[in-house]
Every structure is written in C-alpha cells, then in structure tokens.
Design a protein around this motif. Structure first.
Motif, PDB file in Angstrom:
ATOM      1  N   ASP A 105       1.124  -1.117   0.262  1.00  0.00           N
ATOM      2  CA  ASP A 105       0.008   0.129  -0.287  1.00  0.00           C
ATOM      3  C   ASP A 105       0.884   1.173  -0.075  1.00  0.00           C
ATOM      4  O   ASP A 105       2.020   1.851   0.686  1.00  0.00           O
ATOM      5  CB  ASP A 105      -1.604   0.255   0.877  1.00  0.00           C
ATOM      6  CG  ASP A 105      -1.760   1.426   1.612  1.00  0.00           C
ATOM      7  OD1 ASP A 105      -1.537   2.487   0.409  1.00  0.00           O
ATOM      8  OD2 ASP A 105      -2.804   0.975   1.827  1.00  0.00           O
ATOM      9  N   PRO A 106       1.302   1.750  -0.937  1.00  0.00           N
ATOM     10  CA  PRO A 106       1.785   2.651  -1.447  1.00  0.00           C
ATOM     11  C   PRO A 106       1.806   4.128  -0.653  1.00  0.00           C
ATOM     12  O   PRO A 106       2.684   4.505   0.369  1.00  0.00           O
ATOM     13  CB  PRO A 106       1.328   3.165  -2.185  1.00  0.00           C
ATOM     14  CG  PRO A 106       0.566   2.735  -3.234  1.00  0.00           C
ATOM     15  CD  PRO A 106       0.657   2.073  -2.144  1.00  0.00           C
ATOM     16  N   LEU A 107       0.636   4.451  -0.581  1.00  0.00           N
ATOM     17  CA  LEU A 107      -0.018   5.265   0.695  1.00  0.00           C
ATOM     18  C   LEU A 107       0.638   5.267   2.077  1.00  0.00           C
ATOM     19  O   LEU A 107       0.486   6.096   3.236  1.00  0.00           O
ATOM     20  CB  LEU A 107      -1.536   5.676   1.020  1.00  0.00           C
ATOM     21  CG  LEU A 107      -1.598   6.063  -0.446  1.00  0.00           C
ATOM     22  CD1 LEU A 107      -3.154   6.732  -0.645  1.00  0.00           C
ATOM     23  CD2 LEU A 107      -1.416   7.721  -0.623  1.00  0.00           C
ATOM     24  N   PHE A 108       0.154   4.144   2.754  1.00  0.00           N
ATOM     25  CA  PHE A 108       0.959   3.596   3.511  1.00  0.00           C
ATOM     26  C   PHE A 108       2.668   3.508   3.713  1.00  0.00           C
ATOM     27  O   PHE A 108       3.014   3.849   5.063  1.00  0.00           O
ATOM     28  CB  PHE A 108       0.396   2.161   4.459  1.00  0.00           C
ATOM     29  CG  PHE A 108       1.015   1.586   6.008  1.00  0.00           C
ATOM     30  CD1 PHE A 108      -0.152   2.235   6.422  1.00  0.00           C
ATOM     31  CD2 PHE A 108       1.315   0.694   6.138  1.00  0.00           C
ATOM     32  CE1 PHE A 108      -0.112   1.315   7.892  1.00  0.00           C
ATOM     33  CE2 PHE A 108       1.667   0.194   7.236  1.00  0.00           C
ATOM     34  CZ  PHE A 108       0.859   1.148   8.022  1.00  0.00           C
ATOM     35  N   ALA A 109       3.121   3.076   2.605  1.00  0.00           N
ATOM     36  CA  ALA A 109       4.080   2.995   3.288  1.00  0.00           C
ATOM     37  C   ALA A 109       5.020   4.646   3.179  1.00  0.00           C
ATOM     38  O   ALA A 109       5.654   5.538   4.066  1.00  0.00           O
ATOM     39  CB  ALA A 109       5.188   3.120   1.439  1.00  0.00           C
ATOM     40  N   ARG A 110       3.966   6.242   2.582  1.00  0.00           N
ATOM     41  CA  ARG A 110       4.101   6.795   3.382  1.00  0.00           C
ATOM     42  C   ARG A 110       3.950   7.783   4.149  1.00  0.00           C
ATOM     43  O   ARG A 110       4.190   8.046   5.334  1.00  0.00           O
ATOM     44  CB  ARG A 110       3.371   7.801   2.299  1.00  0.00           C
ATOM     45  CG  ARG A 110       3.649   9.780   2.071  1.00  0.00           C
ATOM     46  CD  ARG A 110       4.566  10.122   1.117  1.00  0.00           C
ATOM     47  NE  ARG A 110       5.235  11.574   1.492  1.00  0.00           N
ATOM     48  CZ  ARG A 110       5.432  12.080   1.155  1.00  0.00           C
ATOM     49  NH1 ARG A 110       4.577  12.663  -0.395  1.00  0.00           N
ATOM     50  NH2 ARG A 110       5.972  13.585   1.226  1.00  0.00           N
ATOM     51  N   MET A 111       3.159   6.522   5.300  1.00  0.00           N
ATOM     52  CA  MET A 111       2.632   7.041   6.496  1.00  0.00           C
ATOM     53  C   MET A 111       3.559   6.892   7.488  1.00  0.00           C
ATOM     54  O   MET A 111       3.927   7.249   8.752  1.00  0.00           O
ATOM     55  CB  MET A 111       1.471   6.331   6.914  1.00  0.00           C
ATOM     56  CG  MET A 111       0.226   7.118   6.586  1.00  0.00           C
ATOM     57  SD  MET A 111      -1.350   6.186   6.806  1.00  0.00           S
ATOM     58  CE  MET A 111      -2.395   6.619   5.697  1.00  0.00           C
TER      59      MET A 111
END
Lengths: 288, 288, 288, 288, 288, 288
Positions: free
Chosen positions: B18-24
């Motif tokens: 999940d690329p957005l979770f990577a950001r988090m």
C-alpha cells in the motif's frame, strides 16, 4: 484572545553590560531548551486539546501566556547587555570603556566583533529568535501529540532542559541584575516542572502507562514488552532497576533478553524497468 | 564499535503493498517522533555521558544499538509497501492490479502520483530519512543535555510520542504483516518508556527534583517556585493537583498567584549613531 | 558579471497542462538533485577557485551560467502546467475541461486541491524554489571544498542524480512538449557528467587519488588504508573488486580485515561541579 | 507581560468540516505569509526598539498581542475542519458520512489519507506550526533590523502577502463559518497594511528614503544611485517610471545605464600549501 | 537565457585582508538581507509573472541578472579577505604578519581559529552561501506571491534591510578597497529601493491598496477594517497617524477600538476513539 | 540488526585538551562532509537497494556499520578536548591551568566563552550532531537515489570532501593523540574512496555512463549531448579535455557550441480572475 501590559513580569536590570553574555542568553530565547519553545508548545497543546473537560486547555493557556512574558524579559536582557557594545567599529571607544574593562585585553575589539557580528549587522543590537550560535528556532520543536500524557512528559522534558540551561546561565552570570532575573526564572521553571508532573499524577501515574493507555495492551507483543534487550556482542549488560523486579507501571516484570535476529535478510529483488536504476540492477544490458 | 547481522531483528512482511501506507510509515522513520531520533539521541547521550559510573552509558548503548535495527525494519517496510507501485506512469498496469484494487477507483493513478512523486522521483521506491510530509529529519531534535535526569525525561517524552505514533499506524494498517511488525515495535516502545522511568526511579524520584538537583534551590526565588500563575484577565483559573497541596517533589506547597507586572516598562533609549537606524531613532535629522 | 536574453535556451511548450506534473517538476528545480543546486554549486566553486591557472574557474562559469537558463526553463514549464488549473475553487469549470479530462474522475477537484494547495495559495500558480514535497531548497547542498578533484566528484554526483531524476520525469511525462524539453535537458546532463569526468581525467585519474593528493600519504595509517573492514558478527562478507587485487589508485593492494576494537572503553569520569549535571553524576548529594 | 481571555477574538464556526481545507488553513498559521510570522515579527521589533520615544514599541505591542489571537482562531478552525475526519482508518464510517459527502467519490478515503496522514499521525487532528505542505515555520523569517522604516516595509510586505493568502483562502472556502471568520481577518489585514504605511507617512515618506536615512548619502557612489542597469545582451529594456523623471525620493533623476564590467577578472592565485587543495592547485607534485 | 563576462561589475580590491571582515561579509551573501535572496527573488518573480504585458517580467530580469554579479563581487571580497589567513595552524607565520598586525595580540591565532574554523575546514578559504553565523541560506525567503504589488513591497523590504546591512558593513570596514566596493553597492541598493517604489507609484499608489486590490473590499468586514485595536489591559494606547484621520488608501477613517472577545471559548470535545489519545481524553477507562 | 562492543574501534587519546579543537572536530561529526552523513547515507542505500544480487546491500552494511564507530570516536574526542574547559565561568581556574596555557593570554576566558558557549550551555561539555558553526545536521544530505552508480559517485564525493576535511583537521591538530586518531581515520577515508571507485569499475566504468545507463540514450537530444556550451558574451572559452577528442564514455566526440536562445520569450499571459493577483495583472479595474 490576549492582552498586554507594557511593564515586565519581573525586573530586568543590568549594571555591567556584557555582549558575550547577551549571546549566551540567546540560547534561552531561541534554543531548543528556550522560552519560544515552551510558549508555543503550550499554546498549540491548548488550542488542539480534545477532552471531555476544558480543564487542561485552560491551564495550558495560563502558562503559555506567562511564557510570552519570559521571552520578553530575555529579549530585554539581551538588548541591555548589548547596550554599551559598539554599534560599529568606527564608533569612538568601541574597544574601551566598560566593554574594554570587561574584556581586559588588546584584542577586545576583535573578540567582540568575532562574537557579535550578527547582532551588529542584522539587528542593530537587539535580540533575535535564534540560539547562541545564531541558528534560528525551528517550529518542528513544538510537540503537541494529541495525547495529554505524552504532551505532559514533553513539557517536563522541556522544563528540565530549560532549568538546566537557566542554571548554567546563572553560573555564567556576573551581573547582579542578570542573576536576579535568572533566580526568578529558575523558580518558575521549578514550578512548571512540578505543574506538569502534577498533571501526570492526576492522570493516575501507573494507570497512565504505557502511553497511550487507550490502546489495548493485549494488541502489543506480550513476549518482549518488559524485556531489556542486550545488544553487546559478548552478552554483557549493566544491571539496574530495569533488568529485574516489577515494571514501573506495575503491569509486568522486567527481564533481560539477548537480542538476536528473529527476521530474515530482506531481499527487495531487482529494480523495476523504467525506474532509472542502473541496467545491472534491473538485470538488463545497458541501453543504447 | 559496532557489528551487524544482515537479518532483521523481527520479521517484516507485507502481503498487500500500500503505497499510501509507505508514506505514513515515513513518519516513524524521519518524523520527530520516529526511530532516527531515538537512535541518535541515545547514542549522543551515551557518548557524552559523564558520571562516576559507566552504567548509564552502557545501558544507553544497548538501546541505541537496538534502535538502528528499528529504522532498518521500517525502511524495509516502506520498500515492501512500494513494491507494487508503478515505478513510472508508463509502466504497464500502473493503475491496475494490486494497487488498483487497493485504491478502488479510476483516479487511482493520480492519487498515487500525487502522494508518491517524491518516492518515485528521488529514491526509486525506497525509504528516505524524511517524515510523512517529506520534511527531512533535523538533528536539532537530538536532546542530550549533560544532565541524566533531564535526558531521561526527554527519552520518556520521545518514547511516549513514539508509541502514540506507532499505535496510530497500527490502527491505520490493513496488512497483517504490517500489523505484526507494529505489534512488536509497540511492545518495545512500552519497554523503553518503562526503562527510562526505571532510571528516574533509581535516581530517586523526588530527590531528583527539581532538575538539575545539583543547583542549590536556595538560589532560586523562594517567592514563586511553587505558585501557579494566573494570567486570565478576570483572574479565574482551573483548579487541580497543581493549585494546592504539597508539591510533587515534597519540597513546597502549591499555591495560586495572580500574575501582575513586578517590573517596569523597558526603555532602551535612542539608537546609537553609526548603527544605521533611521535618523529619527537616533534623534538626528536625516543625513544628506 | 552577467547578461540575459529574454528568450529561453530551448523551447518550452505544453499542450496538455497537468498540475500534478507541475508538482513533480518542482523536484528538478528545488530538489537536492535539481538545477538550483548545480547552478549555485558551480558558481561558488568558480568564485572561490584557487589555482595557478584560471582555467577551471572559467570553465565553471560557462556551465554555471548555462544552468540559470535551466532553472528558467523548468520554472516556465511549471507555470505552463498550472495554466489550466483552477486558480480557486469557485472558478467556473474548476473540475472540468482539460483538468477534468486529465484527471478522469469525480474526485478530481479534491485530488488537485490536495496536491496543489501550496501553489494555489502561495504563488498564484507559479514555480517556487522548493522540491516536489514543498520543502525549500537549503544552500548547505552547495558543495565547494576548495579541492578541485573533490569538487569534480561532487559535480559528477550531482549530474548523475540529476540525470536519474530527469529520466524519471521523462518517463512520467505525457505531454510532447514536456518530453521535448526533457530530452534536451537529459542531453545536457550527459555532457555535464562527461565534462567533470574529463576534468578528473585531466587531473591525472590515479595520480589524483587519494583526494586530496597534496597530503603526504605517509602520514596516514599504513595498516588499514586498503582494507575492507568486515563488521558482520559472523565474519562473512561479500567478495568483489574491493576485497582483493590492486587498489584503484594503483598504490596499494585490497585486503580484508575483520573489524575489532583496537581502542578501550572511553571513560569520561564524573561531571564537573557547577555544570548543572544531576548531583549523582557529580558524585554529590542533591543540593538544598 | 501578558494576559488572556479564553474566549476567541471573533467567532469561529464550521458547519461542514473539510479536512482538505484544514490543510490549506495551515498556510495561514505556519506559512511564511502566516500569523506566527507577523505575531513574532511585531514582538521582536517591539522588544528591540531603540528610539527617543517608546511610541512605536507601544504600538507594535498592541498589534503583536492581537496576532496571538489570530493564530488561536486559525488553530481552532483547523481543529474544527478536522472534526469529522476519521481518526483512524478502522474507525466506522471513515469514508462515509459528512466526509464522504464532501469528497463525493469512492477513493475518498485514500485522498483524505494522502492529504491528512501527518495530521492523523502527529497531532490527533489538531493544528501544527507548519505550512500547508507540512514544512515547519522557521524563525529566520522574523525580520527586525533595528531600523524602523525598513521594519515597516517588512511589515507592509508581510501583511500584503498575508492578505493575498487570506483572500485566496476565502475564495477556496465553502463553509459559511469559515467565510465569516476570513472576512474578519481580511479586514484586519487591511488595517494592518494601513497601519504600517501610516507609520511610514509619519516618518516622512520621501525624507525617510533611502533607508537608512542616517547614512550620509554623500558616501555612496553618485554615479549610479539612480540608474536603471540594463543587462540584456542587446541593450533593450522596458521603459517605465523607473527609467526617467525625478526619483521617488526626490533626490535624483532616473536614468538608464547599460551594464558593463568596470572591474577585472578576479585572480585568487594558487592554493596555499597545507590547505588540502589538490596538488595541482598548489603548483606541486602529488605528495607520496 | 544567460551570458557572463569573467570580469567583475565593479572593482573589488583589498589591501589589508581581514578574516573577521570576511566573516561579516558572509551576511551580505547568505544572510536573509543578502544578495542571493534578492537575486533569486527577482528571478522567481520574473519567471512566474502573469500580466497582460511582459513589462514587469522584463524589468525584473534586468535586475535579477545584475544581482548575480553582486554575489560574485562579495564572494571575491570574502576570498581576498581570507587571503593572508592561515590555511592551517601549522603554517608558518600563522599568527604573525598581516594577520597578527591586524589582531594585535598574543591570542590572535585562537581568535582567528575561533572565528574562521568553518572557512578553513570546509572551503579552503572561500565564500559560502551562508550567513555570518554559518547558517545556510534557505530558499523559503524567496517571496513571489503572484501579486505584483505585494511582491514590490517584499522587494522594497529586501532592499531596505539590505542597504541597512551594507551601511553597517561600510561602517565596519577599514580597508579602502572594501569601502569602495561597498559605496558602489550601497548606491545600487538606493536605486533598487527607488525602482520598486516607482513600480508601486506606477501601479497607482492608493488605487493599489489594500493589496490585493482585485478582491472586492465589500467582502471584508466593514466594522473593523480601519480600526486600531487596543490590547492593553488598561485601554491606553499611543496616538499617531494610525489612530485618526483618513486612512492612507483614502478609503476609510482611522478609529480606535478596544479589543474584546467577540467569540466564545472553543470547545473541541472529547478525543475520538481510536485516535490514540489518553483514555481520559476519550472519556474511557484505560484499555487492558 | 546490530550489535555493539563498548570499546572503541581505535584508541582516542588527548594529552592537551583544546576546546577550540573540539569545536573544529564537530565539523567531522555534523558537517555535510562528516561521519553522520556517510553512516546514514550508506545505511539508506543498503536498506533500499534493489538488485538481482544482495551483494551491494551487504557491502554497504559493512561500511555503514563501521561508520557508527567513527562518529563514536569523534564524539569521544570532542568530550576529551572539552575535558579541562571550564564548566562555568565561576569555576575556579577557568582561565588558568591547561586552558590558560593553551590560550596564552588574558582574554582567554572570553575567547573560550565566545567559542564554547553552546557546548557549555546545551550539552555540559559533550559532542552534538552539529557542525563547527553549531548548525544541526540535516538529513536531506543523505543521498540514496535508487541508482547504484549515481550513489557510488555520491559516496566518492562524500569520502573525498571527508578526507579533505580530515587532513585539514590533522593539519590543525597539536595533540599527538588527536593526530594518531586522525591518521587512522584518514586511512579509512582512503579505503572508502577506493571502495566506491572499485564498485564503479566493477559496474563497467564506460559502460556505466551516462548514468542511468538503463535510459535509452537515443531518447536524449543527439545535437548537444557532447557539446561544451559557451556562455561568455564574447564567445571565448577555456580549452581542455572537455572541448575536443572522444568523450570519456567513448560514445561521442567533445565539441564546442556557442550558446544562444533556441526558445522564445515565455509569455504566461494575464493572471486568472479569482487568483488574488493585482487587478492590473488580471486586466481589470480595482475592485470596490
């Protein structure tokens, strides 16, 4: 909203202006242990406070508002300590008079210049929101997590390093007016340490731990939550309160665990085509 | 000095990148509540430790060394969460497959791009020492004051905001591998909170206060060191543990004081000639 | 001194403005791999160049001056890509027309807003000296060491990461005008990589090593200057060009050394009285 | 010193919380055009004010104190706009209800996450002293030069960019409460622009120029102090108020000058031995 | 695009190198009042200029291009002032000769080292893009708002603080060459102040206010847009041009308003479950 | 994961503590050429490494881990050099004894204070993660591009500027223990330069160019990829390896091109209504 009185919270007087002390005082204004930090930290914690009661918001506002007055006192102290400093190097008596006496040597002018150039050049002999090395305060140091217990520990930390700094400044001060100002500010740091610790006590001390106490502890690994991990190659470690006995929160028992890999070597594999990695990383020949 | 094992301290697995979770997750690497911070903070506290016994230096080294492994786990987790992200917009299936499924909508590609551009552009899909907004970690957040009690409170603060962050990430996680990794890291945060509180207990709790306890409290103002200062215009204030009763350090009694100016209006007087102030500030006519 | 021509070095055209691509282009302006960095780096290397011949100063000026034009092209490209973006959310057709077509979905407006707020709010739809996350460029990235060989390697590094970035942008670009601009800039990055490597070759390649080659190598430890240090706990290590054979500079032989402590545990001893450490660190009782 | 009233200066209400608007409002808190900046700028100008009269110090304190209340209003507005945002992704209805309605699409949840992660992760849904990209405010933006006319222009600049930002936020706002709050703040920005311009008028307008007016203008070059320098290679230039006619300060006549080198090529000569330049820069052979 | 001539815009000569003055000059290079700032500010304003006529873009390019030459002159001046400084402490005569003479005392070497270490260590005696305290210039100081009137006031502010700085450097200079260079740069600062004020005049002065003048003033609160807000607890305030009479923009009448809360105490209510606040904030019991 | 041994990699001894040298050593800790930088850079390159083989990840881990030990040695060296410095100004013998001897003059105390205040005030005489000017290390200097060849050049650049710095420190050192420590560290810098160059050689030298070599060079402009661009107004340029002969990568032929505008003057046109530009920019009359 806010009001002011143009008088100071506490007297700021300086008999023997010392430009080098001015520079030191900057640490208490714009250093990470300084007053801008606590002022803004308490304000942002107050303004974002979410709780069934406005009690902590209220309390934080009282102390945040007090702290503006502390920045003001220190800024005044910096200006007073620069008062007899030469505004420029051509100014008559630059290296003489009070400054010369304080410095006591022929290279006084250059020592002052070496230390003060930024104050001379950028402010016309006034305080700046920078630390004693001239590094501007950065607002990332405003800790406001949305968890009141975490925030209170941030506040204790801020007031502890703040009081350490203030006592070092007291020890460095020669001027009676400066010592008087600082002996007041140190007392306020004492109270502020106490104040945040009092909130922690009110929040239940042990019951507040581990922070956040709203996260079911059952969801965290039960295998290592009270283990002191040893990372020395030979397995030696220092014994202490943290290696045995009941944990501070009363919910576990301290034990010792010799750290070792439980995971595997991470292998991310080849780079993606079109990712502008080197061809060898992708497993291709160089493009032509 | 230091050694490594190329395996991870704890398994890091990710089924559904999940690329957005990577950001988090970046917040836990390069955020002020993150692992670079605690790692470097414990190292600098250890390396600069001055005490009759090397005990605290030793202990700090164990935990600082453990924390390098935590940064490593999180960096690996970021890379794995980016694993199926498009390396470029031309790449076949960029908006489809697993990513598309996760995102569930036609504007998936742009949403990913909007969030990930920096990771795509600067790292080729890897972790960076930045927070979740892409702001690089700044080493001014390494608190090491030379006072062990102050430093311990800084450490409790760091681990408290750190555990708050880790539980928020846990709450945001969908992937079982991520949840497993975080449930381990949250447990370690629990222990680290406990560990620094255990040192404070060992340092004598009340006897350690006010910090620094090596500064004779007689030198601070006795008038206001246990007073809650009220700054509201109408004099109202919230009652609490901090307004009455014995102080937390057992050395005073909490009272309430309505703040008012004890100092005078500071008057710095005219600007110095040659200080490049405006002529009116110096009390001169404009130069010609 | 400097002159300008108000025309661009190379055409910048954009048929299909893409506000998200504008954001990505920012990395090439204000990112650490970007054009402000190389421009200012070459200028400061030129202006501070000390050598028997002005040759390298001259060459650096040519390329630094060229780079201003590259920032200009990219800033123009950002503005053009923002051209059809809504200047405000009330503006008619904000989520429609070209932008809507590009975005292809109902949440287009919010996706744009989420990505573009800073450009809308702070610049009125223009480029800024920030990276693609909005982090301002910091001039500490201008490497100019006073050693020309070290500086050339800094320049190769800058142009290598720069060309990696430019090719990623090329891969991300949909618009023909943008691709054309980038295919020119990528070519210039090629030349600039070559150019600095050519200087290194002219400086004698092997003879230039180790940098600085003006420091008598006899003064460095002869025991470990060509050893690959192994820090794995089990002593394993990856073989490669760096573990055996003649060194790259032709002055040594690569060998492998298993790292181990040659020094002792550092003991700094008790803290100084008056240093505002905790009393226990000084070896005193708490002050009263 | 300072007082507070726990009520707000002006009502802050929000009917339809919009987490993306919360992010935008951050620019008005921690952006360089924002309220922390003006608040702290006016305070530091006041605290360091040197003049025969305390008049400007007084005035600055009134407005600096007002500005604290503006940060407070905006921080409250951010919190209210985040009010219905999901605190975590597991929370029931995260992508539904008001938020879903506002977002209007299936990828709502991810768009929110993409934008809000930092607010979710670091603050528990509150304001931070950062800009709309999450970049922390840096106190180097507090301009206080010690010259009151220069400072007033800095203040006009701050309130002009501030009002530009506020009107952009007004244009972006959908919520009536937000519009009401902003229409008040925009009015205050109008007054503050006027206020600093009024001081400049009081300082004598033309007589205040060039700033500082205490530096004898006779000491500056008389050859080029009212010349518009043309740097185009072809010598063309845009005509305007700045190319002819009396200068604004009434002390000169605007003319046009085609820029050309009056100095020589600077030659710094070889690097110093022992300066760790490359041997070729020193004019030596590589050391052995 | 851009061209260069390797000669300087104006001669830079230095008879008596003064390493401390070199440090001071850094403020004019990388300080917030310095030349990098104006150069880059004018470039970004030009490159992003949106208007019916390219006139202001053109003009900005002329002056931005001129400013590169000013950074170059100052960088050269720094290098020349470091010319006789010791490159290392072992270098023969480090504390003697010209430097010793300038310093005039036995502790000369250490004073120089104390001030110059960064220049010695990082640049080999050259200029850096940092201020006089060694703080790198940060590009967030490039103000380019998209509103030409706001930008012009930013430019006047920059040139006003810039000329204040330049005159302070002039006052601090002993060397005739340095004074000559500065007397030219001060003249250019005069012109640049005039130039931006001329644009403001061309934009209509009163008609340009309040900035932005494209926002219908009817949308701002009519109750308080020309009121000086009094925040002193006792209601006293300093009278001046800003308390009565017609406003500067001729659109209102200055009046005085005693500030008081028009809003209510903001109550954000309990924290959200799952937000990792402390249980008490949510109104729950601590989790188990 | 990681282990430690509490002994140092190499002995750190200091016979004659020199507080000014402590300050200089800070550059090697927290300067951009320092050890935190290389340590973290190699770690992030390792943790994000994507390749068909883990070989480079492995190698990077060995050296990154070694570098932690270098930070540790330098931090110890700073503490030892501060060992006899006065902890406060009241401390007996502050300006005497070893420090006085080193300083050799009456203004010793102030020179020390001027230089050391931050170390006295913030750390209690220990190292900090800052450079020799007190500027905190910023993690944006961790270059890890996802392209291994680009990263290797970044590493050569880091070790080149690092060895330049270390040799300058060696030249500045008086103490035999410090010289011994540095002669070891300089040797390690030699090896690390070699090591990264060895990887470049292994990657194929010419075949690795231009970086990234996975981007088809056919896509870049063939017109200018091996041209040296001349930007001097008179067309003169310095001849060198870069102006003729085969390019370094063997894929082109160096030629010279006199730079001239190939593009047109960019015209962005009027500002958008509702963009809060000035009315004149939009082409409207001022709003009422």
């Amino acid at each position: 909203m806010y009001y002011h009185d143009k008088r100071l919270q506490y007297p700021v007087r300086c008999e023997s202006p010392d430009p080098l002390f001015a520079r030191m005082l900057q640490q208490a204004i714009g250093g990470v242990e300084g007053e801008i930090r606590v002022c803004m930290q308490y304000f942002f914690q107050a303004w974002g406070n979410r709780a069934p009661t406005p009690k902590y918001r209220d309390m934080l506002l009282h102390t945040a508002t007090e702290e503006i007055g502390h920045i003001e006192m220190l800024a005044t102290a910096v200006a007073l300590n620069l008062d007899k400093a030469p505004a420029s190097l051509q100014e008559e008596g630059a290296a003489d008079g009070i400054v010369g006496a304080v410095m006591g040597g022929g290279s006084a002018r250059h020592a002052i210049e070496g230390t003060l150039h930024k104050h001379i050049l950028s402010t016309g002999l006034a305080a700046q929101p920078v630390d004693s090395d001239g590094v501007p305060f950065n607002m990332s140091h405003i800790y406001a997590s949305g968890n009141v217990a975490a925030d209170m520990y941030c506040n204790v930390a801020a007031e502890s390093t703040g009081r350490v700094l203030a006592t070092r400044l007291y020890n460095a001060a020669h001027d009676q007016g400066m010592k008087d100002m600082l002996h007041f500010m140190i007392a306020r740091d004492t109270m502020h340490q106490e104040q945040w610790l009092a909130v922690i006590e009110e929040l239940g001390a042990e019951a507040a731990l581990p922070i956040p106490n709203s996260f079911p502890q059952a969801k965290e690994s039960q295998d290592h939550n009270y283990d002191f991990f040893v990372t020395s190659v030979d397995g030696t470690y220092p014994e202490g309160r943290w290696t045995r006995g009941p944990s501070v929160d009363g919910k576990g028992e301290f034990t010792v665990f010799r750290n070792e890999p439980m995971g595997e070597e991470p292998v991310l594999g080849p780079a993606r085509p079109d990712s502008s990695a080197q061809a060898e990383q992708i497993g291709e020949k160089p493009a032509v």
